[in-house]
Design an enzyme around this catalytic site. Structure first.
Site, PDB file in Angstrom:
ATOM      1  N   CYS A 152      30.821 -95.562  40.812  1.00  0.00           N
ATOM      2  CA  CYS A 152      31.009 -96.356  39.604  1.00  0.00           C
ATOM      3  C   CYS A 152      31.908 -97.539  39.926  1.00  0.00           C
ATOM      4  O   CYS A 152      32.911 -97.381  40.633  1.00  0.00           O
ATOM      5  CB  CYS A 152      31.636 -95.475  38.524  1.00  0.00           C
ATOM      6  SG  CYS A 152      31.913 -96.324  36.961  1.00  0.00           S
ATOM      7  N   HIS A 187      28.977 -94.316  29.645  1.00  0.00           N
ATOM      8  CA  HIS A 187      30.077 -95.282  29.450  1.00  0.00           C
ATOM      9  C   HIS A 187      30.219 -95.661  27.977  1.00  0.00           C
ATOM     10  O   HIS A 187      31.329 -95.919  27.510  1.00  0.00           O
ATOM     11  CB  HIS A 187      29.845 -96.553  30.265  1.00  0.00           C
ATOM     12  CG  HIS A 187      30.230 -96.443  31.699  1.00  0.00           C
ATOM     13  ND1 HIS A 187      31.515 -96.158  32.106  1.00  0.00           N
ATOM     14  CD2 HIS A 187      29.495 -96.597  32.831  1.00  0.00           C
ATOM     15  CE1 HIS A 187      31.557 -96.138  33.431  1.00  0.00           C
ATOM     16  NE2 HIS A 187      30.345 -96.390  33.888  1.00  0.00           N
ATOM     17  N   HIS A 240      23.937 -92.668  33.260  1.00  0.00           N
ATOM     18  CA  HIS A 240      25.284 -93.040  33.713  1.00  0.00           C
ATOM     19  C   HIS A 240      25.838 -94.154  32.817  1.00  0.00           C
ATOM     20  O   HIS A 240      26.985 -94.073  32.355  1.00  0.00           O
ATOM     21  CB  HIS A 240      25.217 -93.495  35.176  1.00  0.00           C
ATOM     22  CG  HIS A 240      26.511 -93.943  35.741  1.00  0.00           C
ATOM     23  ND1 HIS A 240      27.165 -93.246  36.741  1.00  0.00           N
ATOM     24  CD2 HIS A 240      27.299 -95.035  35.478  1.00  0.00           C
ATOM     25  CE1 HIS A 240      28.285 -93.891  37.049  1.00  0.00           C
ATOM     26  NE2 HIS A 240      28.380 -94.976  36.302  1.00  0.00           N
ATOM     27  N   GLU A 241      25.010 -95.178  32.558  1.00  0.00           N
ATOM     28  CA  GLU A 241      25.477 -96.299  31.729  1.00  0.00           C
ATOM     29  C   GLU A 241      25.699 -95.875  30.278  1.00  0.00           C
ATOM     30  O   GLU A 241      26.672 -96.283  29.648  1.00  0.00           O
ATOM     31  CB  GLU A 241      24.506 -97.482  31.818  1.00  0.00           C
ATOM     32  CG  GLU A 241      24.394 -98.082  33.199  1.00  0.00           C
ATOM     33  CD  GLU A 241      25.735 -98.343  33.882  1.00  0.00           C
ATOM     34  OE1 GLU A 241      26.669 -98.873  33.235  1.00  0.00           O
ATOM     35  OE2 GLU A 241      25.869 -98.006  35.073  1.00  0.00           O
TER      36      GLU A 241
END
Length: 186
Positions: free
Chosen positions: A113, A160, A156-157
């Site tokens: 990341c 966030h 993954h995004e």
């Protein structure tokens, strides 16, 4: 253009916040943010420009990673062959995973990341396939199916945007635990 100094690092509270929905039509500020998020990925994936601007290469960058708590992330999964179009390229706004496979997938080398400077070893189990609903910069709605690497990048995004980091998913007692049912993506 965002540089590494603009990327918020692990420990900053914005990375643990629930991001706010983005309204349409996009404000000039939000449109610039979308453009800048994608520009980072394009430049970071060009070896010469990446070196010139001292960037870390990325395939995804979420607004919270540049200090903006909004439901927006850029994703650029390059093609395997340089001459082909990217596997997935868009700014995903207000994304929602509407369905996901029971089968899990993980990257054999683990995940990294731009906001996490240290190496955190371990498998990050995620859905191997997802159906993603999102809006693009023009407000158009998209519903797409993704599998394997592009699915993992989008998850993954999206993490966030909900205040999670990849290492939250790693088994603390046994970071390289395998169930035998998962797909490993190289």
């Amino acid at each position: 253009m965002f540089l590494m100094k603009d990327i918020v690092r692990d420990g900053d509270p914005v990375l643990r916040q629930q991001a706010q929905q983005v309204s349409f039509p996009l404000s000039d500020e939000d449109r610039k943010l979308a453009d800048d998020l994608m520009e980072y990925l394009i430049v970071s994936q060009d070896p010469e420009l990446c070196k010139k601007y001292q960037l870390r290469a990325g395939v995804g960058l979420a607004a919270p990673q540049v200090g903006v708590s909004k439901m927006m992330a850029s994703v650029l999964v390059p093609a395997e062959n340089e001459d082909d179009k990217p596997v997935f390229k868009d700014v995903i706004i207000n994304p929602v995973i509407v369905s996901s496979s029971v089968q899990r997938g993980a990257l054999t080398e683990g995940e990294g990341c731009l906001s996490v400077d240290k190496d955190v070893p371990g498998y990050v189990p995620r859905a191997a396939r997802i159906t993603l609903k999102y809006q693009d910069v023009d407000g158009n709605e998209h519903k797409i199916r993704l599998k394997n690497y592009p699915a993992i990048v989008c998850q993954h995004e999206i993490d966030h945007l909900h205040g999670s980091l990849f290492y939250d998913h790693i088994n603390k007692e046994d970071p390289f635990h395998r169930t035998g049912d998962e797909i490993f993506i190289y």
